[in-house]
Design a protein around this motif. Structure first.
Motif, short mmCIF file in Angstrom:
data_model
loop_
_atom_site.label_atom_id
_atom_site.label_comp_id
_atom_site.label_asym_id
_atom_site.label_seq_id
_atom_site.Cartn_x
_atom_site.Cartn_y
_atom_site.Cartn_z
N PHE A 1 -61.88 57.03 -22.92
CA PHE A 1 -63.23 57.37 -23.36
C PHE A 1 -63.32 57.76 -24.83
N TYR A 2 -62.30 58.41 -25.36
CA TYR A 2 -62.36 58.92 -26.72
C TYR A 2 -61.59 58.00 -27.67
N PRO A 3 -62.01 57.93 -28.94
CA PRO A 3 -61.41 56.96 -29.87
C PRO A 3 -60.09 57.44 -30.48
N PHE A 4 -59.05 57.55 -29.66
CA PHE A 4 -57.73 57.83 -30.21
C PHE A 4 -56.67 57.08 -29.41
N ARG A 5 -55.53 56.91 -30.05
CA ARG A 5 -54.39 56.23 -29.45
C ARG A 5 -53.12 56.95 -29.87
N GLY A 6 -52.02 56.63 -29.22
CA GLY A 6 -50.77 57.29 -29.58
C GLY A 6 -49.61 56.75 -28.79
N VAL A 7 -48.44 57.27 -29.11
CA VAL A 7 -47.22 56.88 -28.40
C VAL A 7 -46.76 58.05 -27.53
N ILE A 8 -46.35 57.74 -26.32
CA ILE A 8 -45.92 58.76 -25.36
C ILE A 8 -44.53 59.26 -25.73
N PHE A 9 -44.38 60.60 -25.82
CA PHE A 9 -43.05 61.17 -26.09
C PHE A 9 -42.55 62.06 -24.96
N ASP A 10 -43.40 62.36 -23.98
CA ASP A 10 -42.96 63.15 -22.83
C ASP A 10 -43.96 62.95 -21.70
N ILE A 11 -43.48 63.16 -20.47
CA ILE A 11 -44.33 62.97 -19.29
C ILE A 11 -44.10 64.13 -18.34
N ASP A 12 -45.19 64.74 -17.89
CA ASP A 12 -45.14 65.74 -16.83
C ASP A 12 -45.56 65.05 -15.53
N PRO A 13 -44.82 65.22 -14.43
CA PRO A 13 -45.18 64.56 -13.17
C PRO A 13 -46.56 64.97 -12.64
N GLU A 14 -46.98 66.17 -13.00
CA GLU A 14 -48.34 66.63 -12.70
C GLU A 14 -48.72 67.65 -13.76
N PHE A 15 -49.95 68.08 -13.75
CA PHE A 15 -50.48 68.98 -14.77
C PHE A 15 -49.54 70.17 -15.01
N ASP A 16 -49.23 70.44 -16.28
CA ASP A 16 -48.36 71.56 -16.63
C ASP A 16 -48.82 72.19 -17.94
N ASN A 17 -50.08 72.56 -17.97
CA ASN A 17 -50.66 73.25 -19.13
C ASN A 17 -51.36 74.49 -18.58
N THR A 18 -52.06 75.21 -19.42
CA THR A 18 -52.71 76.44 -18.96
C THR A 18 -54.00 76.15 -18.20
N GLU A 19 -54.34 77.06 -17.34
CA GLU A 19 -55.60 76.96 -16.60
C GLU A 19 -56.77 77.00 -17.58
N GLU A 20 -56.64 77.81 -18.62
CA GLU A 20 -57.69 77.89 -19.65
C GLU A 20 -57.91 76.53 -20.30
N TRP A 21 -56.83 75.83 -20.62
CA TRP A 21 -56.95 74.49 -21.23
C TRP A 21 -57.69 73.56 -20.28
N TRP A 22 -57.29 73.56 -19.01
CA TRP A 22 -57.89 72.66 -18.02
C TRP A 22 -59.37 72.97 -17.83
N LEU A 23 -59.70 74.25 -17.75
CA LEU A 23 -61.11 74.64 -17.55
C LEU A 23 -61.97 74.38 -18.79
N SER A 24 -61.35 74.20 -19.95
CA SER A 24 -62.11 73.91 -21.17
C SER A 24 -62.65 72.48 -21.17
N ILE A 25 -62.13 71.63 -20.29
CA ILE A 25 -62.62 70.25 -20.17
C ILE A 25 -63.92 70.29 -19.38
N PRO A 26 -64.97 69.64 -19.87
CA PRO A 26 -66.23 69.64 -19.11
C PRO A 26 -66.01 69.16 -17.68
N GLU A 27 -66.60 69.87 -16.74
CA GLU A 27 -66.36 69.62 -15.32
C GLU A 27 -66.64 68.17 -14.91
N ASP A 28 -67.65 67.55 -15.49
CA ASP A 28 -68.01 66.19 -15.09
C ASP A 28 -66.97 65.15 -15.53
#
Length: 110
Positions: free
Chosen positions: A19-46
């Motif tokens: 959706f957003y106009p950016f691209r990049g190269v992957i340097f690490d992968i988490d098998p599932e979400f591994d960031n803060t709850e605050e970060w996740w909740l900062s994303i608009p719910e929709d």
């Protein structure tokens, strides 16, 4: 305990955001979400992605700047532009192969 999904993308692969106009190269992968709850909740719910999927760390860039991004698998697509990346940390983590792809310097090949 749920099943961990196999990652669709790989370290060194160039991807773009769905959706957003950016691209990049992957340097690490988490098998599932591994960031803060605050970060996740900062994303608009929709548009907030679910946590039970791979999340990717990217050396990311847009038309104005370079940065580190953390993106859910559902919001990534392969980048097929063939354009080189300009991220300043790229040469610290990757070497470019003969096909213009990126090979991680920090991973051993078997």
């Amino acid at each position: 305990m749920g099943m961990v999904k196999q990652a669709k993308y790989t370290v060194g692969q160039v991807v773009r955001h769905r959706f957003y106009p950016f691209r990049g190269v992957i340097f690490d992968i988490d098998p599932e979400f591994d960031n803060t709850e605050e970060w996740w909740l900062s994303i608009p719910e929709d548009v907030r992605p679910h946590k039970e999927q791979p999340y990717y760390h990217l050396l990311a860039e847009n038309s104005e700047t370079e940065y580190i991004a953390y993106v859910s698998e559902q919001n990534l697509l392969p980048d097929e532009s063939g354009q080189p990346l300009r991220h300043p940390q790229l040469t610290e983590l990757f070497t470019e192969d003969e096909n213009g792809g990126y090979r991680a310097l920090f991973l051993q090949s078997h």
